[in-house]
Scaffold this active site. Structure first.
Site, short mmCIF file in Angstrom:
data_model
loop_
_atom_site.label_atom_id
_atom_site.label_comp_id
_atom_site.label_asym_id
_atom_site.label_seq_id
_atom_site.Cartn_x
_atom_site.Cartn_y
_atom_site.Cartn_z
N MET A 96 46.78 -70.79 3.41
CA MET A 96 47.84 -70.05 2.69
C MET A 96 49.30 -70.55 2.96
SD MET A 96 46.29 -66.48 1.92
CE MET A 96 46.67 -65.71 3.31
N GLN A 122 35.27 -63.94 7.54
CA GLN A 122 35.47 -64.93 6.46
C GLN A 122 34.80 -66.22 6.40
OE1 GLN A 122 39.47 -65.96 4.69
NE2 GLN A 122 39.20 -67.73 6.13
N GLY A 167 46.82 -73.90 14.68
CA GLY A 167 45.40 -73.39 14.52
C GLY A 167 45.07 -74.10 13.17
N HIS A 168 45.96 -74.23 12.12
CA HIS A 168 45.82 -75.08 11.15
C HIS A 168 45.72 -76.68 11.40
CE1 HIS A 168 47.86 -71.49 9.13
NE2 HIS A 168 46.76 -71.48 8.38
N GLN A 180 43.31 -61.98 -3.00
CA GLN A 180 42.68 -61.49 -1.77
C GLN A 180 43.48 -60.42 -0.75
OE1 GLN A 180 42.32 -65.46 -0.15
NE2 GLN A 180 43.24 -64.63 1.76
N LEU A 218 46.72 -67.79 17.26
CA LEU A 218 47.85 -68.10 16.46
C LEU A 218 47.39 -67.41 15.00
CD1 LEU A 218 48.92 -71.72 17.26
CD2 LEU A 218 49.58 -69.79 18.27
N SER A 219 48.52 -66.89 14.30
CA SER A 219 48.47 -66.41 12.86
C SER A 219 49.72 -66.64 12.33
CB SER A 219 47.87 -64.98 13.16
OG SER A 219 48.17 -64.46 11.82
N VAL A 275 42.54 -71.23 18.05
CA VAL A 275 43.69 -71.76 19.01
C VAL A 275 44.42 -70.68 19.25
CG1 VAL A 275 45.68 -73.15 18.90
CG2 VAL A 275 43.70 -73.91 17.81
N GLN A 323 37.47 -69.95 13.42
CA GLN A 323 36.75 -69.03 13.84
C GLN A 323 37.50 -67.88 14.03
OE1 GLN A 323 34.56 -69.47 17.74
NE2 GLN A 323 34.73 -67.12 17.87
P1 AMP Z 1 45.15 -68.88 6.63
O1 AMP Z 1 46.29 -69.84 6.38
O2 AMP Z 1 45.44 -67.64 7.35
O3 AMP Z 1 44.51 -68.41 5.25
O4 AMP Z 1 43.98 -69.86 7.27
C1 AMP Z 1 43.77 -70.78 6.64
C2 AMP Z 1 42.48 -71.29 7.75
O5 AMP Z 1 43.00 -71.56 9.01
C3 AMP Z 1 41.10 -70.21 8.14
O6 AMP Z 1 40.14 -71.14 7.95
C4 AMP Z 1 41.76 -69.74 9.25
O7 AMP Z 1 40.58 -69.26 9.75
C5 AMP Z 1 42.15 -70.75 9.94
N1 AMP Z 1 43.17 -70.27 11.34
C6 AMP Z 1 44.02 -69.48 11.18
N2 AMP Z 1 44.39 -69.27 12.37
C7 AMP Z 1 43.79 -69.94 13.13
C8 AMP Z 1 43.72 -70.27 14.49
N3 AMP Z 1 44.74 -69.51 15.51
N4 AMP Z 1 42.79 -71.18 14.92
C9 AMP Z 1 42.18 -71.87 14.24
N5 AMP Z 1 42.24 -71.62 12.99
C10 AMP Z 1 42.95 -70.87 12.45
#
Ligand code: AMP
Length: 282
Positions: free
Chosen positions: A30, A153, A36-37, A61, A184-185, A176, A148
């Site tokens: 997104m 999800q 993480g990404h 979602q 990370l988020s 990560v 993970q």
């Molecule tokens: P999102 O952009 O939040 O929808 O996440 C896209 C993808 O990145 C999803 O598969 C998430 O699980 C993954 N993701 C988000 N945060 C992390 C993280 N800290 N470490 C690894 N993968 C992540």
């Protein structure tokens, strides 16, 4: 690096890569990309000939009271990160490209979505399952990479790919974290300085539960209590759920044996964060 905004364009690019015998690795996101990404993109880069990253803030979602409007969209920075990581294609569809006015189909995963995030965020997994199915049909990757971090999800996506016979291998990569443990988020950007400090409580709670298990505790009730106690001690934190579940089925367990996952959702101020930890208990 190509930027593709239409489904037609994306399908044409993927089919042409396929004809050339190039394997496609896909990372759906997104946006508001972070380390993480980046780790998912690197995994895709290492495993496949071509890497496609989608950036799409999926309205389906988000619940009506959720943070769709304020979700960060730093597109320029995201494009820079993708360029640096040698991504081949950024797929950037508009909302009405994926959901034209006549759109009326939904993909629904049943049992796996009836708990945890599925309860706290009604409709969330319907939106995830529908958009992931569409994206996999459009991009047609050999492998797709998920984090993970979003444990349930990843389980839902793995289930739907198996159930609907979608020919993509789902690869789940480790979470990560910041040096202090915070996962990370993209939502971490919402936190004030004070809240950012408080947010480490999620990892601390998971670590506390891991430690009581290491010390021999096998009662899920007591393991869960260790997580809840840690959250309660942080004044800025409000618990949504804490669970000890089977890593495969995501059913809550009474006694900690085999592959388990500790799952946590916590409000820090107005920001809802999730985290988890997988454990093997003998
Ligand atoms: P999102 O952009 O939040 O929808 O996440 C896209 C993808 O990145 C999803 O598969 C998430 O699980 C993954 N993701 C988000 N945060 C992390 C993280 N800290 N470490 C690894 N993968 C992540």
């Amino acid at each position: 690096m190509h930027t593709i905004r239409t489904i037609k364009g994306m399908v044409a690019w993927s089919r042409s890569a396929e004809r050339d015998g190039r394997s496609i690795g896909f990372v759906p996101t997104m946006g508001a990309l972070h380390e993480g990404h980046k780790s998912l993109i690197k995994s895709a880069r290492a495993a496949c000939d071509a890497v496609v990253v989608s950036i799409f803030v999926n309205p389906l979602q988000f619940g009506p009271m959720e943070d769709l409007e304020r979700y960060p969209r730093p597109l320029e920075e995201d494009m820079r990160l993708c360029r640096r990581e040698k991504v081949d294609v950024v797929f950037l569809p508009a909302v009405d490209e994926l959901y034209p006015s006549a759109f009326e189909t939904a993909v629904s995963v049943q049992r796996l979505t009836r708990r945890f995030e599925g309860i706290s965020r009604p409709g969330h997994f319907g939106g995830v399952a529908t958009v992931v199915t569409k994206l996999l049909n459009i991009v047609h990757p050999g492998k797709a990479f998920f984090g993970q971090k979003d444990y349930q999800q990843a389980a839902v996506v793995s289930r739907l790919v198996a159930d609907l016979n979608i020919c993509t291998e789902i690869i789940v990569r480790p979470t990560v974290r910041e040096p202090d443990g915070l996962a990370l988020s993209s939502r971490n950007t919402f936190l004030t300085l004070e809240e950012r400090k408080a947010a480490t409580v999620l990892y601390q709670a998971l670590a506390a539960a891991r430690d009581v298990i290491r010390d021999g505790e096998r009662s899920a009730k007591k393991i869960r209590a260790a997580m809840i106690r840690t959250i309660w001690e942080e004044p800025l934190a409000r618990l949504d759920y804490a669970a000890v579940a089977d890593a495969e089925t995501l059913e809550e367990v009474r006694s900690a044996r085999g592959r388990l996952v500790l799952l946590l959702a916590v409000w820090i101020g107005n920001t809802r964060l999730i985290d988890n930890m997988e454990l093997l208990c003998r």
